[in-house]
Design an enzyme around this catalytic site. Structure first.
Site, PDB file in Angstrom:
ATOM      1  N   ARG A 103     -37.534 101.233  26.539  1.00  0.00           N
ATOM      2  CA  ARG A 103     -37.138 102.395  27.349  1.00  0.00           C
ATOM      3  C   ARG A 103     -35.649 102.721  27.206  1.00  0.00           C
ATOM      4  O   ARG A 103     -34.969 103.084  28.155  1.00  0.00           O
ATOM      5  CB  ARG A 103     -37.498 102.162  28.827  1.00  0.00           C
ATOM      6  CG  ARG A 103     -38.985 101.919  29.056  1.00  0.00           C
ATOM      7  CD  ARG A 103     -39.828 103.100  28.615  1.00  0.00           C
ATOM      8  NE  ARG A 103     -41.250 102.805  28.747  1.00  0.00           N
ATOM      9  CZ  ARG A 103     -42.038 102.366  27.740  1.00  0.00           C
ATOM     10  NH1 ARG A 103     -41.521 102.190  26.533  1.00  0.00           N
ATOM     11  NH2 ARG A 103     -43.313 102.128  27.939  1.00  0.00           N
ATOM     12  N   SER A 128     -44.138 106.131  35.763  1.00  0.00           N
ATOM     13  CA  SER A 128     -43.815 104.772  36.200  1.00  0.00           C
ATOM     14  C   SER A 128     -42.442 104.753  36.846  1.00  0.00           C
ATOM     15  O   SER A 128     -41.454 105.149  36.230  1.00  0.00           O
ATOM     16  CB  SER A 128     -43.835 103.805  35.008  1.00  0.00           C
ATOM     17  OG  SER A 128     -45.132 103.729  34.458  1.00  0.00           O
ATOM     18  N   GLU A 186     -37.164 103.084  36.334  1.00  0.00           N
ATOM     19  CA  GLU A 186     -37.360 103.782  35.066  1.00  0.00           C
ATOM     20  C   GLU A 186     -37.094 105.267  35.272  1.00  0.00           C
ATOM     21  O   GLU A 186     -36.686 105.965  34.360  1.00  0.00           O
ATOM     22  CB  GLU A 186     -38.788 103.568  34.552  1.00  0.00           C
ATOM     23  CG  GLU A 186     -39.035 104.145  33.182  1.00  0.00           C
ATOM     24  CD  GLU A 186     -40.359 103.703  32.579  1.00  0.00           C
ATOM     25  OE1 GLU A 186     -41.117 104.563  32.111  1.00  0.00           O
ATOM     26  OE2 GLU A 186     -40.631 102.494  32.573  1.00  0.00           O
TER      27      GLU A 186
END
Length: 304
Positions: free
Chosen positions: A177, A227, A297
């Site tokens: 990520r 998420s 996130e």
């Protein structure tokens, strides 16, 4: 410079795109949350993007680069300065053999469909990920194992000075990520993907299976930013949140989803403060119970 003068300044230079004043950010995020941006610029092409960035730099105007807001939480007070939004006006997709060259505003689902239509395999994992290709590159989006770094060969970006630069896969510093885009606040404008020739029916079957998995397990019927937390090493945020007894926890109209604990959802009129409160409760509870720090996130921007 006040927002009205900023608005006038951009209207003098942006001709193909649009310039909006006091634009509600809740209209531009999947969360449906967020106060107004002083000025929003929707550039008509790459040249107008570079022009917009240079105007901000030359006039010491704060600016933010956004796609279609899939992983964005904007504060209730909104954003001071300029939001440069790259989406529909940069969505060209070209298929050359086993390569796809697509502009950053292309929806990941549309790029995946282009791959399917040309019987190209390797991008099936991305077929159900919301958001633009540019955003997917910025955060090295992935699902069920594969990530964008597995198929990217070249990325064209605009840097903070308004210059266009091209990077190879290795130069993008991809990790979980994360990418060079975040490190240097770059703006992705075009991406080259290398796929492989495959069988149309097999590719479609796999994409359908992943779609079924998402729709049955994720709260796609409610606004969210996907998420909420990154996956902690050796575990899953959703499992930790569930075991901690936080499934369904609600504060105002923000809720830890009772369908998938990894999502915080907007039940109707949730505010940014309500979501941030839930994030902090989840982080503290998981830290107290398991000694694990959950890292968001979702990207949080705006005046606090």
């Amino acid at each position: 410079m006040d927002k009205l003068n900023i608005y006038k300044l951009f209207n003098e230079h942006i001709k193909l795109g649009k310039v909006l004043l006091d634009e509600p950010m809740k209209k531009h995020t999947y969360f449906k949350i967020g106060g107004p941006a002083d000025v929003m610029v929707l550039p008509g092409n790459i040249e107008e993007i570079t022009k917009a960035i240079r105007i901000c730099k030359e006039n010491n105007i704060d600016y933010y680069l956004v796609g279609n807001g899939t992983n964005l939480l904007v504060t209730d007070k909104g954003i001071r300065g300029v939001v440069i939004k790259v989406e529909k006006n940069l969505s060209d997709i070209k298929v050359e053999g086993t390569k796809i060259i697509a502009q950053a505003g292309s929806l990941l689902s549309v790029v995946s469909k282009a791959a399917l239509n040309h019987s190209l395999t390797g991008l099936e994992f991305a077929s159900g990920i919301p958001g633009t290709l540019g955003g997917a590159i910025a955060m090295n989006a992935g699902a069920y194992g594969p990530e964008m770094k597995d198929v990217v060969t070249k990325v064209r970006c605009i840097d903070r000075e308004g210059n266009i630069k091209e990077y190879t896969n290795e130069e993008m510093n991809f990790s979980y990520r994360h990418s060079r885009v975040q490190e240097e606040s770059l703006l992705v404008v075009e991406v080259e993907l290398q796929l492989e020739k495959g069988n149309y029916e097999e590719i479609k079957k796999y994409m359908d299976e992943l779609t079924e998995k998402r729709t049955t397990k994720q709260p796609l019927h409610l606004p969210s930013a996907g998420s909420t937390f990154k996956r902690p090493e050796g575990d899953y945020a959703s499992r930790l949140i569930d075991v901690a007894g936080l499934k369904g926890l609600r504060y105002g109209d923000a809720q830890v989803s009772d369908k998938h604990c990894g999502f915080i959802v907007n039940l109707g009129e949730a505010t940014s403060e309500e979501v941030l409160h839930l994030i902090s409760v989840v982080q503290k509870t998981v830290k107290d119970k398991f000694g694990i720090e959950l890292e968001p996130e979702v990207k949080i921007i705006g005046e606090r």
